[in-house]
Every structure is written in structure tokens, then in C-alpha cells.
Design a protein around this motif. Structure first.
Motif, mmCIF file in Angstrom:
data_model
loop_
_atom_site.group_PDB
_atom_site.id
_atom_site.type_symbol
_atom_site.label_atom_id
_atom_site.label_comp_id
_atom_site.label_asym_id
_atom_site.label_seq_id
_atom_site.Cartn_x
_atom_site.Cartn_y
_atom_site.Cartn_z
ATOM 1 N N ASP A 139 30.651 49.198 24.251
ATOM 2 C CA ASP A 139 30.362 47.948 24.949
ATOM 3 C C ASP A 139 31.611 47.345 25.587
ATOM 4 O OD1 ASP A 139 31.560 47.396 22.556
ATOM 5 O OD2 ASP A 139 30.332 45.649 22.086
ATOM 6 N N ALA A 140 32.622 48.179 25.836
ATOM 7 C CA ALA A 140 33.878 47.679 26.396
ATOM 8 C C ALA A 140 33.693 47.160 27.816
ATOM 9 C CB ALA A 140 34.924 48.783 26.385
ATOM 10 N N GLU A 141 34.496 46.137 28.152
ATOM 11 C CA GLU A 141 34.525 45.594 29.510
ATOM 12 C C GLU A 141 35.894 45.900 30.108
ATOM 13 O OE1 GLU A 141 33.789 41.417 29.576
ATOM 14 O OE2 GLU A 141 32.069 41.553 28.226
ATOM 15 N N ILE A 142 35.890 46.451 31.316
ATOM 16 C CA ILE A 142 37.135 46.691 32.050
ATOM 17 C C ILE A 142 37.144 45.783 33.276
ATOM 18 C CG2 ILE A 142 38.577 48.365 33.260
ATOM 19 C CD1 ILE A 142 38.357 49.092 30.395
ATOM 20 N N HIS A 143 38.187 44.998 33.417
ATOM 21 C CA HIS A 143 38.341 44.119 34.574
ATOM 22 C C HIS A 143 39.609 44.520 35.331
ATOM 23 C CE1 HIS A 143 35.269 41.344 32.907
ATOM 24 N NE2 HIS A 143 35.777 41.725 31.752
ATOM 25 N N ILE A 144 39.629 44.221 36.617
ATOM 26 C CA ILE A 144 40.750 44.613 37.474
ATOM 27 C C ILE A 144 41.364 43.368 38.112
ATOM 28 C CG2 ILE A 144 41.448 45.909 39.527
ATOM 29 C CD1 ILE A 144 40.621 47.839 37.488
ATOM 30 N N SER A 145 42.690 43.295 38.096
ATOM 31 C CA SER A 145 43.406 42.239 38.801
ATOM 32 C C SER A 145 44.008 42.807 40.082
ATOM 33 C CB SER A 145 44.518 41.676 37.919
ATOM 34 O OG SER A 145 45.382 40.849 38.672
#
Length: 255
Positions: A238-244
Motif C-alpha cells: 500500500d506504499a505511496e510514491i510522490h514526486i517533487s
């Protein structure tokens, strides 16, 4: 605790952290005017900042710190060794010395700097704790040694560099000397190295990851995202990966 990356990359780095009435910046490498404008999108007055923490003395992490501190009377938290290698204008501002493994309390946020491998003077990353929430902000790191791995355990949010794709860097336009620097143990973290860390050493607690400092020339957001997701999904389904990105603020991540 709320965290939002105002911008990240070789053009400048700054991350906003808030808990209750405490507000701090981790680095201020964007132009001061740009930081003010991006904070305004969060409805944050820079005069309400309680401090600016500097990870190291490179231009893309400090360029806006002096003007911000001077105009809005914000204290700068910086390693004395790093301060000695900054411009004289920063040295004449009020600063608070920081050092590896020495926690500081700023309002309701506990900030613990820790050492990282990078080609700068006394480079630091930061572990943040506020209430029951814990986050780590790790930028400009050549590799992830055991001492850093220990710091990254039990994080609710990991803000970490995913600078380059190795093949893009090898075949890209950089001169060979710069490629060697970036790929070295004191350069920047590749997608592949970060993926290895996720695959081999992640404890499964970090279900939210925010990737920062992506190279425009040697990486692509989708490549970095897929690399990280493939590595982390074996540990955290259930991991969330976000990008900056460099040009815009990230999502606001609340812990």
C-alpha cells in the motif's frame, strides 16, 4: 505534521514543514522571491517561519537563506563548518549552530541532524519528530551507509533524493569528470541505488515516499517513479510514491 517541497533540483531546494504553530524550512536554495511566492500558495507568511535549517553550503541549498533571514528576521540553523564556507553575507546574520546527532527543539518540532556522504563540508540530513509523526528529509547523498539506514527506520514519511538514472547519466551530455562526481559515493543517489535500499533495507514502515532532487538532464519523473515503486511494493503493497519537481510545489503530505 505537514510537509511540502517548495521545489527541488539543481535550480534550488526548499522544503516547508509545519506542526501546530511551528513552521520551518529545510534548506532555502530557491531565490528568496520564489520562496515567498511558493509559500503564498500555501497561505504561509514567511515572517511566521521559526527557522531555516541548512543541510550544506552548496548554492542550490542556501541562495535564498540570507535574503529571507534578513528581511523576515528568521534564524538560520547551520553547521559551523558549513557556515565558514558560505558567503560573508550569511556569516553576518544570526545563526544557530547545529551538528550531527544533536537534537534541537523548535516549537513543537524536534529536529535531529545526521551526517551524510556528499562532496561538501559537513553535509547533513534531518530527522523530524512532532507528536507521534516522524519524517526524514535526505537530499544530496552519494550512497546510504548503515548509519543513515538506522536513521531512516520507522519513518512515516521519507523525503529522499532520486537524482539520476544511471544509463541516462552515462550516455548524457555531462563531461566525464562531472559524471564521475555524480556517480561517486560522495555525489548523488541514483534511482538504482535508491531502489536497492528499498528492496534490501526498508523496514516496511515507510509507506509514504517523496522523491526529490530529480535531474532534468539525467532522469525523468516516470522513470524514477517506476523504479521506486517496483522496489518498494515487495515490502509495502500500500506504499505511496510522490514526486517533487523543480518548477512547482509538491503535494502537501500530512502525517
Amino acid at each position: 505534521m505537514k510537509i511540502c517541497v517548495l521545489g527541488s533540483g539543481s535550480g534550488g531546494n526548499a522544503t516547508f514543514v509545519e506542526h501546530q504553530s511551528t513552521r520551518i524550512l529545510m534548506d532555502a536554495g530557491l531565490r528568496a522571491k520564489e520562496i515567498v511566492e511558493r509559500l503564498a500558495k500555501l497561505q504561509v507568511d514567511p515572517a511566521t517561519l521559526d527557522g531555516i535549517f541548512i543541510s550544506h553550503e552548496h548554492h542550490d541549498h542556501i541562495s535564498g537563506a540570507g535574503p529571507l533571514a534578513r528581511k523576515f528576521k528568521i534564524p538560520i540553523y547551520i553547521s559551523p563548518k558549513a557556515l565558514d564556507h558560505t558567503s560573508s553575507s550569511l556569516q553576518h546574520l544570526p545563526t544557530v549552530p547545529i551538528g550531527s546527532d544533536l537534537p534541537l527543539q523548535v516549537g513543537s518540532i524536534t529536529v535531529t541532524p545526521f551526517s551524510t556522504p556528499h562532496d561538501s563540508v559537513d553535509p547533513l540530513a534531518f530527522a523530524l519528530r512532532a507528536g507521534s509523526a516522524r519524517a526524514c528529509v535526505v537530499s544530496d547523498i552519494g550512497f546510504i551507509p548503515e548509519a543513515v539506514r538506522m536513521r531512516l527506520r520507522n519513518c512515516d514519511l521519507l523525503v529522499i533524493e532520486s537524482n539520476h538514472d544511471l544509463e541516462m547519466l552515462r550516455t548524457g551530455p555531462y563531461p566525464w569528470s562531472l559524471k564521475q562526481r555524480v556517480m561517486s559515493n560522495f555525489g548523488h543517489l541514483s534511482n538504482e541505488a535508491l531502489g536497492y535500499f528499498f528492496n534490501e533495507h526498508l523496514d516496511g514502515h515507510q509507506r509514504r515516499i517523496l522523491l526529490i532532487h530529480l535531474s532534468k538532464q539525467n532522469n525523468h519523473p516516470q522513470i524514477a517513479y517506476v523504479s521506486a515503486m517496483r522496489a518498494i511494493e515487495k515490502k509495502c503493497l500500500d506504499a505511496e510514491i510522490h514526486i517533487s519537481l523543480q518548477e512547482e510545489i509538491s503535494e502537501i503530505l500530512e502525517l
